[in-house]
Design a protein around this motif. Structure first.
Motif, mmCIF file in Angstrom:
data_model
loop_
_atom_site.group_PDB
_atom_site.id
_atom_site.type_symbol
_atom_site.label_atom_id
_atom_site.label_comp_id
_atom_site.label_asym_id
_atom_site.label_seq_id
_atom_site.Cartn_x
_atom_site.Cartn_y
_atom_site.Cartn_z
ATOM 1 N N SER A 55 0.808 -1.224 0.000
ATOM 2 C CA SER A 55 0.000 0.000 0.000
ATOM 3 C C SER A 55 0.839 1.271 0.000
ATOM 4 O O SER A 55 0.331 2.333 -0.350
ATOM 5 N N SER A 56 2.117 1.187 0.385
ATOM 6 C CA SER A 56 2.964 2.372 0.431
ATOM 7 C C SER A 56 4.413 1.949 0.623
ATOM 8 O O SER A 56 4.709 0.817 1.004
ATOM 9 N N CYS A 57 5.313 2.900 0.402
ATOM 10 C CA CYS A 57 6.719 2.669 0.718
ATOM 11 C C CYS A 57 6.904 2.555 2.234
ATOM 12 O O CYS A 57 7.745 1.779 2.701
ATOM 13 N N ALA A 58 6.133 3.317 2.993
ATOM 14 C CA ALA A 58 6.218 3.229 4.455
ATOM 15 C C ALA A 58 5.889 1.822 4.931
ATOM 16 O O ALA A 58 6.541 1.287 5.849
ATOM 17 N N ALA A 59 4.890 1.189 4.309
ATOM 18 C CA ALA A 59 4.560 -0.194 4.649
ATOM 19 C C ALA A 59 5.726 -1.118 4.323
ATOM 20 O O ALA A 59 6.053 -2.033 5.090
ATOM 21 N N ALA A 60 6.370 -0.883 3.189
ATOM 22 C CA ALA A 60 7.517 -1.707 2.799
ATOM 23 C C ALA A 60 8.656 -1.562 3.802
ATOM 24 O O ALA A 60 9.307 -2.549 4.177
ATOM 25 N N LEU A 61 8.924 -0.343 4.240
ATOM 26 C CA LEU A 61 9.972 -0.124 5.241
ATOM 27 C C LEU A 61 9.641 -0.825 6.558
ATOM 28 O O LEU A 61 10.497 -1.487 7.159
ATOM 29 N N HIS A 62 8.412 -0.688 7.005
ATOM 30 C CA HIS A 62 7.980 -1.314 8.250
ATOM 31 C C HIS A 62 8.133 -2.832 8.169
ATOM 32 O O HIS A 62 8.759 -3.468 9.040
ATOM 33 N N LEU A 63 7.585 -3.426 7.127
ATOM 34 C CA LEU A 63 7.614 -4.884 7.013
ATOM 35 C C LEU A 63 9.029 -5.411 6.787
ATOM 36 O O LEU A 63 9.356 -6.511 7.242
ATOM 37 N N LEU A 151 21.272 -3.768 5.130
ATOM 38 C CA LEU A 151 21.213 -2.518 4.362
ATOM 39 C C LEU A 151 19.921 -2.507 3.568
ATOM 40 O O LEU A 151 19.632 -3.442 2.812
ATOM 41 N N ILE A 152 19.134 -1.459 3.751
ATOM 42 C CA ILE A 152 17.873 -1.266 3.034
ATOM 43 C C ILE A 152 17.996 -0.022 2.171
ATOM 44 O O ILE A 152 18.479 1.018 2.635
ATOM 45 N N GLU A 153 17.557 -0.120 0.931
ATOM 46 C CA GLU A 153 17.509 1.029 0.034
ATOM 47 C C GLU A 153 16.096 1.608 0.023
ATOM 48 O O GLU A 153 15.158 0.935 -0.397
ATOM 49 N N ASP A 154 15.947 2.832 0.493
ATOM 50 C CA ASP A 154 14.686 3.559 0.338
ATOM 51 C C ASP A 154 14.751 4.275 -1.010
ATOM 52 O O ASP A 154 15.319 5.356 -1.135
ATOM 53 N N ALA A 155 14.185 3.622 -2.021
ATOM 54 C CA ALA A 155 14.182 4.158 -3.385
ATOM 55 C C ALA A 155 12.847 4.794 -3.720
ATOM 56 O O ALA A 155 12.426 4.802 -4.879
ATOM 57 N N ALA A 156 12.193 5.353 -2.708
ATOM 58 C CA ALA A 156 10.846 5.901 -2.888
ATOM 59 C C ALA A 156 10.751 6.864 -4.056
ATOM 60 O O ALA A 156 9.758 6.876 -4.793
ATOM 61 N N LEU A 177 10.002 0.864 -2.723
ATOM 62 C CA LEU A 177 9.572 1.825 -3.736
ATOM 63 C C LEU A 177 8.288 2.519 -3.298
ATOM 64 O O LEU A 177 7.497 1.964 -2.535
ATOM 65 N N SER A 178 8.075 3.713 -3.835
ATOM 66 C CA SER A 178 6.820 4.436 -3.621
ATOM 67 C C SER A 178 6.169 4.748 -4.955
ATOM 68 O O SER A 178 6.855 5.071 -5.927
ATOM 69 N N GLY A 190 0.660 3.876 -3.114
ATOM 70 C CA GLY A 190 1.122 2.518 -3.362
ATOM 71 C C GLY A 190 2.613 2.396 -3.146
ATOM 72 O O GLY A 190 3.333 3.388 -3.020
ATOM 73 N N GLY A 191 3.078 1.153 -3.079
ATOM 74 C CA GLY A 191 4.494 0.901 -2.892
ATOM 75 C C GLY A 191 4.827 -0.526 -3.232
ATOM 76 O O GLY A 191 3.971 -1.311 -3.649
ATOM 77 N N ALA A 192 6.082 -0.890 -3.058
ATOM 78 C CA ALA A 192 6.522 -2.258 -3.307
ATOM 79 C C ALA A 192 7.813 -2.510 -2.553
ATOM 80 O O ALA A 192 8.582 -1.581 -2.268
ATOM 81 N N LEU A 193 8.048 -3.768 -2.237
ATOM 82 C CA LEU A 193 9.316 -4.213 -1.670
ATOM 83 C C LEU A 193 9.971 -5.152 -2.667
ATOM 84 O O LEU A 193 9.320 -6.051 -3.208
ATOM 85 N N LEU A 194 11.253 -4.924 -2.926
ATOM 86 C CA LEU A 194 12.043 -5.767 -3.811
ATOM 87 C C LEU A 194 13.150 -6.420 -2.996
ATOM 88 O O LEU A 194 13.781 -5.765 -2.169
ATOM 89 N N THR A 195 13.391 -7.699 -3.229
ATOM 90 C CA THR A 195 14.433 -8.382 -2.468
ATOM 91 C C THR A 195 14.993 -9.568 -3.238
ATOM 92 O O THR A 195 14.302 -10.163 -4.079
ATOM 93 N N SER A 196 16.227 -9.895 -2.921
ATOM 94 C CA SER A 196 16.867 -11.091 -3.477
ATOM 95 C C SER A 196 16.588 -12.315 -2.627
ATOM 96 O O SER A 196 17.020 -13.420 -2.976
ATOM 97 N N ASP A 197 15.871 -12.158 -1.533
ATOM 98 C CA ASP A 197 15.639 -13.230 -0.560
ATOM 99 C C ASP A 197 14.182 -13.693 -0.611
ATOM 100 O O ASP A 197 13.295 -13.018 -0.086
ATOM 101 N N PRO A 198 13.900 -14.867 -1.196
ATOM 102 C CA PRO A 198 12.513 -15.344 -1.282
ATOM 103 C C PRO A 198 11.855 -15.533 0.088
ATOM 104 O O PRO A 198 10.648 -15.303 0.234
ATOM 105 N N ALA A 199 12.620 -15.960 1.098
ATOM 106 C CA ALA A 199 12.037 -16.165 2.423
ATOM 107 C C ALA A 199 11.596 -14.836 3.028
ATOM 108 O O ALA A 199 10.530 -14.754 3.656
ATOM 109 N N LEU A 200 12.400 -13.791 2.841
ATOM 110 C CA LEU A 200 12.016 -12.478 3.346
ATOM 111 C C LEU A 200 10.763 -11.981 2.630
ATOM 112 O O LEU A 200 9.850 -11.436 3.255
#
Length: 380
Positions: A55-63, A151-156, A177-178, A190-200
């Motif tokens: 729903s947002s970049c803020a949600a992605a950061l939190h999760l 390390l987290i990239e905030d690419a909002a 992302l935002s 809206g937002g999204a989380l991108l990761t190389s880790d399927p478990a995450l």
């Protein structure tokens, strides 16, 4: 004269047609077929193993912080000169945000400041691609690897930007992302989380839907599967209506970015001899997404006066972003002098893909006049 807004979303007929398709379908809510298709599209675009629409970049950061295990007793080093969502996210999980100062030329998090802040309670670092310009990820990754930190990239703000040939959104093991209305591509929110880790990614996807996973999937199982709540989750889903809009917008990234680049290049050209402002600096190893175009005013210019003059002529402008450590909610004794200085002197002028050449000329003409009107006389 017509107003020139600070921001303007580039939404039109293609996006409306995509929304109509969702209206005609059986599923406008979150984690449906359009959301799944968007996730695949984002993963392919950014070369990521997994993408989770949220729903947002803020949600992605939190999760992301929850999935990485950050919590009470931890410190998270966050970029100071930014919308304070990274610091908020640290607070959401009970961690303490520790503010890192930024580079004076780019406004991005200073790796030397990060290194100096690492301590026994440090769990990780959230870097920010400041208003569309990527941070120094080679140095940041070296620091976090050496100390065993995440390390987290905030690419909002940075969809479309690059760092050493790699796209923003793929510059750290986890990126957020935002798609807010003022970003380069948007669905309003809206937002999204991108990761190389399927478990995450699986952890984030589960927590984003109250801890029970996708209702859409369960409704298609023969029988009557009853979801079990295995985690305390959140309602952080992105609707299929928004996902449909974003599928179109992702396909338009280069078109919209090219138009923003042209605006930025013209601003640069018109301001190259202006001694009362410093245009944005883009190091040669990266490119800017131009979510904002921020100039840094000479210390002898009254920014409030300049802004008032521009707005009186219907020209949108803003302060840029925040020196987060100065916000009352944090009540910190930390000092980030570079960030504080940029917060006082930066001014954002209109930047979006719909600006015309005539509007760009009008913005700079008005800015030049306002600068001279509100420049304090030098004293000996």
């Amino acid at each position: 004269m017509d107003a020139i807004p600070l921001v303007h979303a580039s939404l039109g007929g293609q996006e409306l047609a995509a929304v109509e398709e969702v209206f005609a379908s059986e599923w406008p809510a979150g984690q449906g077929p359009r959301g799944k298709a968007l996730e695949l599209q984002l993963a392919e675009r950014f070369g990521s193993a997994e993408a989770v629409a949220l729903s947002s970049c803020a949600a992605a950061l939190h999760l992301s912080l929850l999935a990485l295990g950050a919590g009470p007793g931890d410190e998270v080093i966050v970029a100071d000169y930014t919308f304070p969502a990274p610091a908020h996210a640290a607070r959401y999980v009970g961690a303490v945000p520790v503010f890192a100062d930024v580079r004076a030329d780019t406004g991005t998090i200073d790796p030397q400041a990060v290194e100096a802040l690492v301590g026994p309670r440090t769990a990780g670092v959230i870097a920010v691609d400041t208003v569309g310009l990527p941070a120094d990820y080679a140095e940041l990754e070296s620091i976090t690897d050496r100390h065993g930190l995440f390390l987290i990239e905030d690419a909002a703000c940075a969809v479309g930007a690059t760092y050493r040939g790699r796209p923003a959104g793929a510059l750290a093991p986890v990126a957020c992302l935002s798609f807010h209305g003022r970003k380069g591509i948007t669905s309003g929110e809206g937002g999204a989380l991108l990761t190389s880790d399927p478990a995450l990614a699986a952890d984030v996807r589960l927590r984003s839907s109250f801890g029970i996973g996708a209702i859409y999937d369960k409704a298609r199982v023969v029988g009557l599967p009853i979801p079990e709540f295995t985690e305390i989750g959140y309602n952080y889903k992105l609707s299929d209506i928004a996902a449909a809009i974003l599928q179109v917008q992702v396909g338009r990234i280069e078109e919209l970015l090219d138009r923003r680049r042209a605006v930025a290049a013209r601003y640069d050209e018109l301001l190259k001899d202006e001694d009362l402002v410093t245009p944005p600096h883009v190091p040669p190893d990266r490119s800017h997404a131009w979510q904002s175009y921020m100039v840094t005013l000479d210390p002898d210019v009254d920014r409030a006066g300049v802004a008032a003059d521009l707005r009186a002529q219907g020209i949108g402008c803003g302060h840029g972003t925040w020196a987060s450590h100065l916000e009352p909610v944090y009540e910190t004794a930390q000092a980030c002098p570079v960030s504080a200085d940029l917060f006082r002197r930066n001014l954002a002028v209109p930047m979006h893909a719909e600006l015309t050449p005539d509007q760009v000329e009008r913005v700079i003409e008005a800015l030049r006049t306002a600068l001279r009107t509100h420049a304090r006389p030098h004293t000996n």
